[in-house]
Design an enzyme around this catalytic site. Structure first.
Site, PDB file in Angstrom:
ATOM      1  N   GLU A  51       0.867  -1.187   0.000  1.00  0.00           N
ATOM      2  CA  GLU A  51       0.000   0.000   0.000  1.00  0.00           C
ATOM      3  C   GLU A  51       0.901   1.234   0.000  1.00  0.00           C
ATOM      4  O   GLU A  51       1.985   1.228   0.589  1.00  0.00           O
ATOM      5  CB  GLU A  51      -0.887   0.001   1.248  1.00  0.00           C
ATOM      6  N   GLN A 114      -9.685   7.670 -22.231  1.00  0.00           N
ATOM      7  CA  GLN A 114     -11.015   7.123 -21.925  1.00  0.00           C
ATOM      8  C   GLN A 114     -11.899   8.262 -21.421  1.00  0.00           C
ATOM      9  O   GLN A 114     -12.261   8.336 -20.259  1.00  0.00           O
ATOM     10  CB  GLN A 114     -10.862   6.016 -20.894  1.00  0.00           C
ATOM     11  N   HIS A 147      -5.526  15.334 -23.602  1.00  0.00           N
ATOM     12  CA  HIS A 147      -5.870  14.597 -24.824  1.00  0.00           C
ATOM     13  C   HIS A 147      -7.116  15.199 -25.483  1.00  0.00           C
ATOM     14  O   HIS A 147      -7.190  15.304 -26.707  1.00  0.00           O
ATOM     15  CB  HIS A 147      -6.081  13.125 -24.498  1.00  0.00           C
ATOM     16  N   LYS A 211      -7.047   7.780 -40.001  1.00  0.00           N
ATOM     17  CA  LYS A 211      -6.688   6.435 -39.517  1.00  0.00           C
ATOM     18  C   LYS A 211      -7.921   5.774 -38.919  1.00  0.00           C
ATOM     19  O   LYS A 211      -8.894   6.445 -38.580  1.00  0.00           O
ATOM     20  CB  LYS A 211      -5.565   6.519 -38.483  1.00  0.00           C
ATOM     21  N   ARG A 213      -8.952   2.489 -36.064  1.00  0.00           N
ATOM     22  CA  ARG A 213      -8.401   1.550 -35.079  1.00  0.00           C
ATOM     23  C   ARG A 213      -9.265   0.307 -35.080  1.00  0.00           C
ATOM     24  O   ARG A 213     -10.347   0.310 -34.485  1.00  0.00           O
ATOM     25  CB  ARG A 213      -8.412   2.171 -33.675  1.00  0.00           C
ATOM     26  N   GLY A 244       2.518   3.272 -32.898  1.00  0.00           N
ATOM     27  CA  GLY A 244       1.902   2.780 -34.133  1.00  0.00           C
ATOM     28  C   GLY A 244       1.327   3.891 -35.004  1.00  0.00           C
ATOM     29  O   GLY A 244       1.524   3.897 -36.229  1.00  0.00           O
ATOM     30  N   THR A 245       0.651   4.847 -34.380  1.00  0.00           N
ATOM     31  CA  THR A 245       0.029   5.940 -35.146  1.00  0.00           C
ATOM     32  C   THR A 245       1.087   6.676 -35.959  1.00  0.00           C
ATOM     33  O   THR A 245       0.925   6.905 -37.170  1.00  0.00           O
ATOM     34  CB  THR A 245      -0.694   6.917 -34.179  1.00  0.00           C
TER      35      THR A 245
HETATM   36  C1  R5P Z   1      -5.087   9.440 -30.497  1.00  0.00           C
HETATM   37  O1  R5P Z   1      -6.201   9.938 -30.456  1.00  0.00           O
HETATM   38  C2  R5P Z   1      -3.908  10.154 -29.938  1.00  0.00           C
HETATM   39  O2  R5P Z   1      -3.917  11.501 -30.265  1.00  0.00           O
HETATM   40  C3  R5P Z   1      -2.609   9.517 -30.389  1.00  0.00           C
HETATM   41  O3  R5P Z   1      -2.532   9.571 -31.790  1.00  0.00           O
HETATM   42  C4  R5P Z   1      -2.524   8.087 -29.946  1.00  0.00           C
HETATM   43  O4  R5P Z   1      -2.851   7.998 -28.588  1.00  0.00           O
HETATM   44  C5  R5P Z   1      -1.164   7.523 -30.164  1.00  0.00           C
HETATM   45  O5  R5P Z   1      -1.192   6.194 -29.754  1.00  0.00           O
HETATM   46  P1  R5P Z   1      -0.207   5.117 -30.374  1.00  0.00           P
HETATM   47  O6  R5P Z   1       1.179   5.681 -30.220  1.00  0.00           O
HETATM   48  O7  R5P Z   1      -0.435   3.896 -29.519  1.00  0.00           O
HETATM   49  O8  R5P Z   1      -0.594   4.890 -31.782  1.00  0.00           O
END
Ligand code: R5P
Length: 349
Positions: A51, A114, A147, A211, A213, A244-245
């Site tokens: 904890e 989220q 975000h 893109k 997902r 990845g993005t």
């Molecule tokens: C998505 O809405 C965010 O702006 C980023 O593009 C995303 O979180 C990047 O995530 P990852 O690096 O896993 O592709």
């Protein structure tokens, strides 16, 4: 008549106290140095049963207190959820020790992705974090590049959402990556506004990658709008998680004729194999800030981490002295990468 203990002055004239959890102690030190204060003494560890254990080691009665903690993994190996718990327990301890006002400084606000239900029976985790902070005793939030800007509305207390854009753009300009030499690219539809702001500041044109997902943490490029042929592309994103993005966007942009691809992001999470994914990608340089610690930077020459400590120091200074924070982002650029008035040390009583 207001009677104060010797050496104490009214809240607004006194030096703020800055405490730090374990998730980004180096940034806390950098900010403290710029504010000419020290990082307050606090034990933030754990009991044998794992904890979280917190003990504030200084008097905070009647003080303006800032607690810095990014919601990310800590350099000491603790996880994202430990960072949340440390922050909450520090705020609780400070409140019970009679701090006058507690500001949670969260350079990277985790759980932000989220921020809505995308399907049935999902939580809105960003709101849960907001509720916990408020209930525990935070009276103000200072964060950076949320975000989604609307997360500010999850709080009924002031939220200062700072921007890394001036620091990142200054660096790009110093590298000659501006004007018609580059095209700024948004890696998805959700990031268009951010990319537009960069394009404006860099005096450049804009392109958008679309893109999809198919599942969490996997991205696929479906289309590109705008001309990237023969240009250096600068992809702008708020965070890098799996990488990845950016890797996929870079590949698609190169295939459309871009000569080189650079990427900039406020938050470098680098989850799982992200560093390798980006190292193996078509990207020249990966620029990001120190809202989240990045270790072994020297081993990865493609990765460039820029400090946003000055921006946070300026914001804390302005909050403490009841001056505008938004003015920070309205002025001209200064050599240290921050816009607006040059940093001034907080008055020490
Ligand atoms: C998505 O809405 C965010 O702006 C980023 O593009 C995303 O979180 C990047 O995530 P990852 O690096 O896993 O592709």
């Amino acid at each position: 008549m207001l009677l104060l203990a010797p050496g104490r002055t009214a809240l607004s004239q006194r030096s703020p106290l800055l405490f730090s959890g374990n998730s980004n102690p180096q940034l806390a030190e950098e900010i403290a140095k710029r504010l000419r204060v020290h990082v307050g003494k606090a034990l933030v560890s754990e009991f044998r049963n794992e904890e979280t254990r917190v003990e504030i080691g200084e008097n905070v009665r009647g003080s303006e207190v800032f607690v810095l903690q990014s919601i990310c993994k800590s350099p000491n190996g603790k996880g994202v959820n430990d960072a949340v718990m440390e922050l909450l327990l520090m705020i609780d301890a400070l409140r019970r020790a009679s701090a006058a006002r507690i500001t949670a400084v969260i350079p990277y606000y985790g759980y932000a992705k989220q921020d809505k239900k995308t399907k049935g029976r999902e939580p809105i985790s960003a709101k849960v974090i907001a509720n916990l902070l408020k209930v525990t005793g935070a009276r103000r939030i200072v964060t950076m590049d949320l975000h989604a800007a609307q997360i500010q509305g999850f709080f009924d207390i002031p939220v200062d959402n700072l921007f890394a854009e001036p620091v990142l753009c200054n660096h790009l300009k110093r590298e000659g990556l501006c004007d018609d030499k580059i095209v700024v690219v948004s890696p998805d539809a959700g990031g268009v506004h951010r990319a537009e702001q960069f394009a404006k500041r860099l005096n450049s044109s804009l392109a958008i990658v679309f893109k999809r997902r198919p599942e969490p943490d996997i991205s696929e490029v479906t289309d590109i709008v705008g001309d990237v042929t023969g240009r250096v592309a600068v992809i702008v994103d708020d965070m890098i998680s799996t990488g990845g993005t950016l890797a996929k966007a870079a590949e698609a942009i190169k295939a459309r004729g871009a000569t080189k691809v650079y990427t900039v992001a406020s938050h470098g999470i680098f989850a799982g194999e992200a560093v390798k994914v980006l190292e193996d990608s078509a990207i020249e340089k990966v620029l990001f800030t120190n809202t989240i610690p990045f270790e072994n930077g020297a081993k990865h020459p493609k990765f460039v981490q820029l400090s946003i400590a000055q921006t946070f120091a300026d914001a804390i200074n302005r909050i403490t002295t009841n001056r505008s924070v938004s003015e920070l982002f309205a002025g001209e650029e200064t050599p240290n990468g921050v816009v607006g008035a040059p940093a001034e040390p907080v008055a020490v009583s």
